[in-house]
Design an enzyme around this catalytic site. Structure first.
Site, short mmCIF file in Angstrom:
data_model
loop_
_atom_site.label_atom_id
_atom_site.label_comp_id
_atom_site.label_asym_id
_atom_site.label_seq_id
_atom_site.Cartn_x
_atom_site.Cartn_y
_atom_site.Cartn_z
N GLY A 42 3.91 31.27 -5.87
CA GLY A 42 4.06 31.66 -7.26
C GLY A 42 3.64 30.54 -8.18
N ASN A 117 13.21 36.98 -4.22
CA ASN A 117 11.86 37.19 -3.70
C ASN A 117 11.80 38.62 -3.18
OD1 ASN A 117 9.34 37.08 -2.50
ND2 ASN A 117 10.06 35.99 -0.69
N GLY A 118 10.90 39.41 -3.73
CA GLY A 118 10.77 40.79 -3.30
C GLY A 118 10.60 41.72 -4.48
N TYR A 257 -1.61 36.02 5.35
CA TYR A 257 -2.02 35.31 4.13
C TYR A 257 -0.92 34.54 3.42
CZ TYR A 257 -3.68 34.68 -0.69
OH TYR A 257 -4.02 34.15 -1.90
#
Length: 484
Positions: A42, A117-118, A257
């Site tokens: 981020g 996170n999510g 990734y």
């Protein structure tokens, strides 16, 4: 209304990374170091909240960790031996300071800070219900729904209020929560998003990836289990599993990734670097082609390209040089400057590739625009043939679990078959690793369609949870189209 922000290049981006420390002097400084290691997750904004035993202290800012948390006056104000932090790339909510995490509120039970996170796939539904009952939202982030659910829970105990709130949310969530009673680290029942735990001189550390533990010198203990809540109170650790047992479905794209290659990912504690090399080797087995060189699209294509080269026996070379000093905010006024701006980030190693038949290896194709530019760059530099090999299956569906993907009709693989995609990017050939091949690289025999081991919905459309908000929007759109 929650919205998905389009990204300005052709990569999938994850919402954020989280890092928490409980029981270390100068905890905020450790959090800042951990967030540095998670910056790739981020790059839009960063924040840290600390607790000194009497008061919470917060600093949130737009931009990178460096430049915001390397100033003495900021770090000395973040007092206490408990702290959590967050780096953000928005998938829901506008790009604004009010959405930067950790989000903090004063509840009846005391202060409450949360890093998430999510993505909560029923956040719009819950938000509408909460607003109708008088809730006042301060952000457009889906994470704030959790704060209001905790605040309005009928339970009296703070932990029971938190568990009650989580029972109402759908989707993916790895959370680090701070209250006056202690720190909580938890994952959704399917473990879609990652979260790991470490130990440093008596302190407990929680992070999105093990590389962040490495950077602060912490020992990796284990992954937080899917559906597990780990609570740290007064230096003591305990674990709860209030959501029953479900077959885990961690996000398979962490290995393709998202995670840094020097991390250990997954509940099986696998080396990301080794898995990516194995994906490249599998790709070479499935889609061989005669060529002079194997060239990665930096940086995410490098491990897979090494695996492809080793398996195929074709030399690996750096035919594209990437500049690491070009940010996403580069101003591009006009087509000519915009086209030249591409070369600021990636430039062909012309002397190496002129007259050669090359295999370009990348992690994924989303819209196809970056792949087209890279192929054209190789041809302009004199490549005789350009073959593209992709270390993931075609991305045919949008993600609703914390990955910033465009609408499905903007995904290249949902618009074209492989020959059509080949023509679009102007390659001589194009091939993707199969879904079974991807699972084989992760040590499986292939994908079990009845009980898949991972969340692979972006490749298969097999979503492991309900998508309340998405389904409601689809129904609304269908009614609108029928009315027209």
């Amino acid at each position: 209304m929650l919205t998905t922000n389009p990204f300005d290049d052709d990569k999938l981006r994850e919402e954020c990374g989280v890092f928490g420390v409980s029981g270390a002097d100068g905890a905020a400084a450790l959090v800042a170091l951990g967030l540095h290691a998670l910056q790739h997750r981020g790059q839009e904004a960063a924040g840290i909240t600390s607790w000194d035993g009497a008061h919470f202290h917060s600093h949130r800012a737009m931009g990178h960790v460096a430049g915001n948390f390397d100033r003495d006056e900021i770090m000395t104000a973040l007092r206490g031996d408990v702290a959590c932090g967050h780096v953000r790339y928005s998938t829901t909510g506008e790009t604004a300071l009010r959405n930067v995490q950790p989000l903090y509120a004063e509840l009846a039970t005391g202060g409450f800070a949360v890093s998430h996170n999510g993505n909560i796939s029923n956040a719009m539904y819950l938000r509408d219900d909460l607003v109708s009952r008088g809730a006042i939202f301060q952000s457009t982030s889906d994470t704030e729904v959790i704060l209001h659910l905790v605040a309005t829970s009928s339970y009296r105990d703070p932990l029971e209020k938190f568990v009650d709130a989580l029972r109402r949310v759908e989707g993916a969530w790895s959370l680090i929560v701070m209250t006056p009673q202690g720190m909580i680290a938890c994952r959704d029942p399917l473990g879609i998003r990652p979260l790991v735990m470490g130990r440093l001189d008596g302190a407990y550390i929680f992070a999105s990836e093990t590389v962040a533990l490495d950077v602060v010198g912490a020992e990796f203990i284990r992954s937080i289990d899917p559906g597990e809540l780990v609570i740290v109170e007064n230096g003591q650790l305990r674990s709860l599993r209030p959501f029953g047992n479900a077959a885990p479905r961690p996000c398979i794209f962490e290995w393709v990734y998202f995670s840094r290659p020097d991390s250990i990912a997954g509940d099986g504690d696998q080396s990301v670097y080794s898995v990516r090399k194995a994906i490249g080797a599998q790709l070479a087995i499935e889609s061989p082609v005669e060529a002079d060189l194997v060239i990665p699209v930096p940086d995410s294509g490098v491990p897979a390209a090494i695996g492809y080269a080793q398996q195929s026996g074709i030399p690996f070379e750096l035919g594209i040089i990437r500049s690491h000093y070009v940010g996403r905010t580069f101003i591009q006024p006009g087509d000519q400057i915009r086209r030249l701006g591409v070369k600021l980030k990636h430039n062909a190693n012309r002397a190496l590739i002129k007259g050669k038949s090359i295999i370009l290896v990348d992690d994924s194709i989303v819209r196809g625009t970056t792949s087209l530019k890279i192929v054209e760059m190789m041809r302009e530099a004199g490549a005789r043939e350009v073959h593209m090999r992709i270390a993931s299956p075609p991305t045919t569906h949008s993600c609703f679990y914390g990955v910033d993907t465009p609408e499905r009709d903007k995904l290249l693989a949902s618009r074209f078959n492989v020959p059509g995609m080949t023509d679009f990017i102007h390659a001589d050939s194009l091939a993707f690793v199969s879904i079974d091949g991807l699972y084989k690289a992760l040590g499986e025999t292939g994908r079990n369609d009845m009980t898949p081991r991972y969340c692979d919905a972006c490749f298969t459309g097999d979503y492991p949870t309900r998508l309340t908000d998405h389904d409601a929007l689809d129904a609304e759109l269908a009614l609108h189209e029928a009315a027209e």
